[in-house]
Motif scaffolding. Structure first.
Motif, mmCIF file in Angstrom:
data_model
loop_
_atom_site.group_PDB
_atom_site.id
_atom_site.type_symbol
_atom_site.label_atom_id
_atom_site.label_comp_id
_atom_site.label_asym_id
_atom_site.label_seq_id
_atom_site.Cartn_x
_atom_site.Cartn_y
_atom_site.Cartn_z
ATOM 1 N N ALA A 78 0.861 -1.184 0.000
ATOM 2 C CA ALA A 78 0.000 0.000 0.000
ATOM 3 C C ALA A 78 0.895 1.231 0.000
ATOM 4 C CB ALA A 78 -0.927 0.007 1.208
ATOM 5 N N LYS A 107 -2.808 -0.764 -6.145
ATOM 6 C CA LYS A 107 -2.814 -1.004 -4.698
ATOM 7 C C LYS A 107 -3.412 0.191 -3.975
ATOM 8 C CE LYS A 107 1.419 -1.850 -5.399
ATOM 9 N NZ LYS A 107 2.800 -2.346 -5.279
ATOM 10 N N PRO A 108 -3.912 0.000 -2.751
ATOM 11 C CA PRO A 108 -4.602 1.087 -2.054
ATOM 12 C C PRO A 108 -3.670 2.250 -1.701
ATOM 13 C CG PRO A 108 -4.305 -0.788 -0.603
ATOM 14 C CD PRO A 108 -3.923 -1.250 -1.968
ATOM 15 N N LEU A 247 -6.509 0.799 6.080
ATOM 16 C CA LEU A 247 -5.896 -0.168 5.170
ATOM 17 C C LEU A 247 -6.180 -1.602 5.629
ATOM 18 C CD1 LEU A 247 -2.435 1.542 4.506
ATOM 19 C CD2 LEU A 247 -4.271 1.212 2.849
ATOM 20 N N HIS A 251 -8.785 -3.229 3.177
ATOM 21 C CA HIS A 251 -7.947 -3.934 2.198
ATOM 22 C C HIS A 251 -7.168 -5.094 2.806
ATOM 23 C CE1 HIS A 251 -8.768 -0.879 -0.872
ATOM 24 N NE2 HIS A 251 -8.651 0.010 0.095
#
Length: 302
Positions: A78, A107-108, A247, A251
């Motif tokens: 991330a 990706k986050p 996160l 995620h």
């Protein structure tokens, strides 16, 4: 008796000086050791990357390369973008926005705001999937500005003239020596309006707001983090811990993964950790770090 007392005082002073220089030698030795043995290669193992956007935003190819590297690094699970910036060049901010969005496609990306994340800093923040602001963060300032200095009247007073030879009426406008013509003003106002339309449309798209709603907020004013949260310009209040929690929740990113400042070399990171360990927080460096809105009483000077 007096001679013995003076001798004792001199010895104490000498011991203090020797102790001081010994400490300096130890510190220098540790710094040298860190510089010599610290690894220079990439991070091995899963981690959360962090990049800081600080100060006036200017075109920075190296920073763009680092952001692109995060997208390509499978170990980076991330990205956290920390912003502490009053803004800067519109094009530089746009470049940052697009570079971060390329990472977000894979990706986050979480954005945390420091004291300032205004104008171009807010453009950068819009690239994140989730925006976190501090309660007293200064953000917003949605708009575009162009300024120039006019010194023609001053030059007239001191008897200095200016001449210009140009290929067209608008070449070299504004020149700072003569008033801006109405034709030139219309041209530049059109450029400002176009950039403003781009900015507000971007806000509307990224914040899922109606364009009219955005323009009501986009008169150039700044907002605190609390105000920005209430009007929809940010998602949450908080910083890195809150970003890590998001996160994990959204995620599944392990909160125990290390956060690595990828825009700093391994030596820089180790050196900073060393300085933090030996120096800590002192009244001196806390005074130097004051910025943004300051919560202290200050009387008028008149």
């Amino acid at each position: 008796m007096t001679d013995n007392y003076d001798l004792i005082i001199d010895r104490r002073r000498l011991r203090k000086k020797v102790t001081f220089w010994r400490i300096c030698a130890i510190v220098l030795a540790v710094i040298l050791f860190i510089t010599m043995v610290s690894p220079a290669g990439p991070v091995k193992g899963p981690y959360v990357a962090r990049i800081t956007v600080e100060g006036v935003i200017l075109e920075n190819p190296r920073q763009l390369e680092i952001i692109a590297g995060v997208a390509e690094d499978d170990f980076a699970k991330a990205l956290i973008i920390h912003i502490n910036s009053p803004g800067g060049g519109s094009t530089a901010s746009e470049q940052l926005y697009h570079a971060i969005r390329q990472v977000a496609a894979i990706k986050p990306v979480a954005v945390t705001m420091g004291s300032l994340a205004a104008s171009g800093g807010y453009i950068t923040a819009l690239a994140g999937d989730r925006i976190f602001a501090r309660e007293t963060t200064i953000t917003g300032s949605i708009g575009v500005i162009m300024q120039y200095t006019h010194i023609g009247e001053l030059m007239d007073k001191i008897g200095i003239g200016s001449q210009k030879i140009a290929s067209g009426r608008l070449k070299g406008e504004p020149d700072g020596f003569n008033p801006l013509s109405e034709e030139a003003r219309k041209v530049y106002q059109g450029m400002i309006d176009d950039s403003y339309d781009w900015f507000t449309t971007l806000v509307a798209e990224r914040r899922d707001m109606a364009l009219d709603e955005v323009r009501a907020l986009a008169d150039g004013r700044v907002y605190t983090g609390r105000q920005a949260l209430s009007n929809g310009l940010v998602d949450s209040l908080g910083g890195t811990p809150e970003a890590r929690a998001w996160l994990k929740e959204e995620h599944g990113i392990n909160p125990d993964l290390p956060v690595i400042d990828v825009d700093k070399s391994p030596r820089e990171r180790l050196f900073e950790e060393f300085l933090t360990t030996i120096a800590g927080k002192t009244p001196f460096n806390e005074v130097l770090s004051l910025d943004g809105l300051v919560s202290l009483w200050q009387p008028n000077s008149y």
